[in-house]
Enzyme design. Structure first.
Site, PDB file in Angstrom:
ATOM      1  NE  ARG A 171      -5.716  70.818 -75.537  1.00 44.04           N
ATOM      2  CZ  ARG A 171      -6.646  71.511 -74.818  1.00 44.04           C
ATOM      3  NH1 ARG A 171      -7.609  71.217 -74.567  1.00 44.04           N
ATOM      4  NH2 ARG A 171      -6.227  72.642 -74.259  1.00 44.04           N
ATOM      5  CG  HIS A 212      -2.097  73.399 -71.511  1.00 39.71           C
ATOM      6  ND1 HIS A 212      -1.754  73.994 -72.541  1.00 39.71           N
ATOM      7  CD2 HIS A 212      -3.574  73.663 -71.465  1.00 39.71           C
ATOM      8  CE1 HIS A 212      -2.642  74.661 -73.049  1.00 39.71           C
ATOM      9  NE2 HIS A 212      -3.840  74.553 -72.239  1.00 39.71           N
ATOM     10  NE  ARG A 257     -13.323  78.048 -71.652  1.00 38.91           N
ATOM     11  CZ  ARG A 257     -13.722  78.666 -70.629  1.00 38.91           C
ATOM     12  NH1 ARG A 257     -12.941  79.546 -70.160  1.00 38.91           N
ATOM     13  NH2 ARG A 257     -15.142  78.761 -70.127  1.00 38.91           N
TER      14      ARG A 257
END
Ligand SMILES: [Zn+2]
Lengths: 306, 155
Positions: free
Chosen positions: A108, A136, A58
């Site tokens: 990430r 995040h 995503r």
């Protein structure tokens, strides 16, 4: 003045309200273009390196779409199963090997501090797309954007954050971001073993009212932010059953008429699918805001290159 | 600074010709200081470790004396972390040639590992923490952003 130009986006912990508002204002413009599927040439000739040391379709796709709509390119070093990272190449070597070829890193990583560590070792701007259980930050921006779109303000809100608050990086990022707005009350609900880290509660209390709830009480919240509790965090199945919560239409009866329900997705069982019909459910809209908000972040970091 | 003669309590074992005396270690922390200095079974130096020594200012304290050895900057910073009240006495020719307090810099780089096992610095190296609060001492990792008190650092 664009405070974001050339900057890293690592953690919301020390963000200023004005800087967040400037991204949200840009995101507003990007959103109009995005919904009309308009492409621009703002970032023609720039390259974003996606370094995903942990799978996340995503977030990665969202950044990639944002870059593409701005006319830039993405170079991916993904899939930890096959990429060099899985073979033991260090973050340092990966960043050093690529820094001369790219304009921004999106990282990430399963370890906390990875993006900050990378940023300390390169002059290329680094965007943290999730570092272990820490932060995040672009998720927090799209969360703020969604709240503002729906509540027409970011001040004076009571925000309930529920789920795994100890390891939940989206909660950490959003709580710190919200703490810079006025008249905010942060309510926290979690299993006792997954409470907000105490130093975070202390930090937040310096700016806003903080309440730890002992039950999932939705009644006062203007914004309900649900997050999942991963099974592996609670070893005892009975404990997990007790700790988990589920919001269905029955539970939503207790929420304010004008509350909004958010979730960083993917969900497991926290929100029943039937709740999707409730007009207060905003998590799908929230997720779709990822692209315009990331367009805003990328354009502000890399833009104004004339 | 004029050379000082060794204090009487340093005589509890015996005067040393050269080496270091780490005084005013908080009671019970001398074993951690010893570990910082690598004083394990491989150690060759003569070491005296005094625990629960009566002290005029703090009740009881610990003292470590090591012969024929000086301290590195890194060891000093680590000692400052676990024994912020410690005083370092450098002994040369039976006298205190230098005496100073252990002092922890605002930023400690490559001195102690971050206590968070999943912190990137425990994988990639070069840990860096900064002082968040002085008393009680709290350090925050520059990378994983977690906050730790002194007793959470293992040596
Ligand atoms: Zn750390």
């Amino acid at each position: 003045m664009n405070a974001w130009k050339g900057q890293d986006v690592i953690s919301t912990m020390n963000w200023e309200r004005e800087a967040m508002e400037s991204v949200l204002a840009t995101a507003e413009k990007m959103n109009v273009a995005f919904r009309k599927k308009q492409r621009s040439t703002t970032l023609n000739g720039t390259v974003m390196a996606s370094l995903f040391f942990e799978p996340s379709t995503r977030t990665r796709v969202s950044f990639k779409s944002a870059m593409r709509l701005l006319g830039g390119e993405e170079t991916a070093f993904g899939d930890p199963k096959t990429s060099s990272s899985a073979k033991g190449e260090s973050l340092y070597d990966t960043v050093k090997a690529l820094e001369t070829q790219v304009d921004v890193f999106v990282i990430r990583h399963p370890n906390e501090g990875a993006a900050a560590w990378a940023a300390a070792n390169t002059d290329v701007p680094v965007i943290n797309a999730g570092d272990g259980n820490n932060q995040h930050p672009t998720q927090a921006l799209l969360d703020l954007f969604t709240i503002q779109q729906n509540k027409k303000k970011l001040d004076g809100l009571t925000v309930l954050l529920a789920g795994d608050l100890k390891y939940g990086r989206t909660v950490h990022s959003l709580a710190y971001a919200l703490s810079k707005f006025d008249g905010i009350t942060l309510q926290f609900y979690s299993p006792s073993t997954l409470r907000m880290p105490s130093f975070m509660l202390k930090d937040l209390r310096e700016f806003v009212k903080v309440q730890e709830l002992d039950s999932m009480n939705l009644a006062d919240a203007d914004v309900i932010y649900a997050t999942r509790i991963q099974k592996e965090r609670i070893s005892d199945p009975e404990e997990y059953r007790k700790a988990s919560y589920r919001i269905d239409l029955e539970v939503m009866k207790h929420a304010k008429e004008d509350a909004i329900l958010m979730h960083p997705l993917p969900r497991v069982d926290e929100i029943a699918v039937e709740v999707d019909r409730d007009p207060r459910a905003k998590y799908l809209e929230q997720e779709s805001n990822g692209v315009p908000v990331r367009m805003a972040v990328l354009s502000m970091i890399l833009g104004d290159r004339s | 600074m004029t050379p000082d003669t060794q204090k009487d309590e340093f005589l509890r074992v015996r005067k040393i010709e050269s080496g270091i005396v780490i005084d005013h270690i908080p009671q019970g922390n001398s074993l951690r200081v010893a570990r910082i200095l690598g004083l394990d079974e491989s150690n060759q130096a003569t070491v005296s470790l005094l625990m629960n020594v009566p002290s005029s200012s703090t009740g009881l304290k610990d003292i470590i004396k090591i012969e024929g050895r000086e301290l590195s900057e890194r060891e000093l910073e680590r000692i400052a972390l676990v024994a912020p009240s410690a005083t370092l006495n450098v002994i040369r020719g039976y006298v205190v040639a230098q005496k100073f307090k252990a002092k922890l810099p605002e930023v400690v780089e490559d001195v102690v590992p971050c206590p968070n096992p999943t912190c990137i610095s425990n994988k990639e190296g070069r840990p860096r923490l900064h002082i968040r609060e002085h008393s009680p001492l709290k350090l925050q990792c520059d990378y994983c952003e977690k906050v730790y008190s002194e007793d959470e650092f293992s040596f």
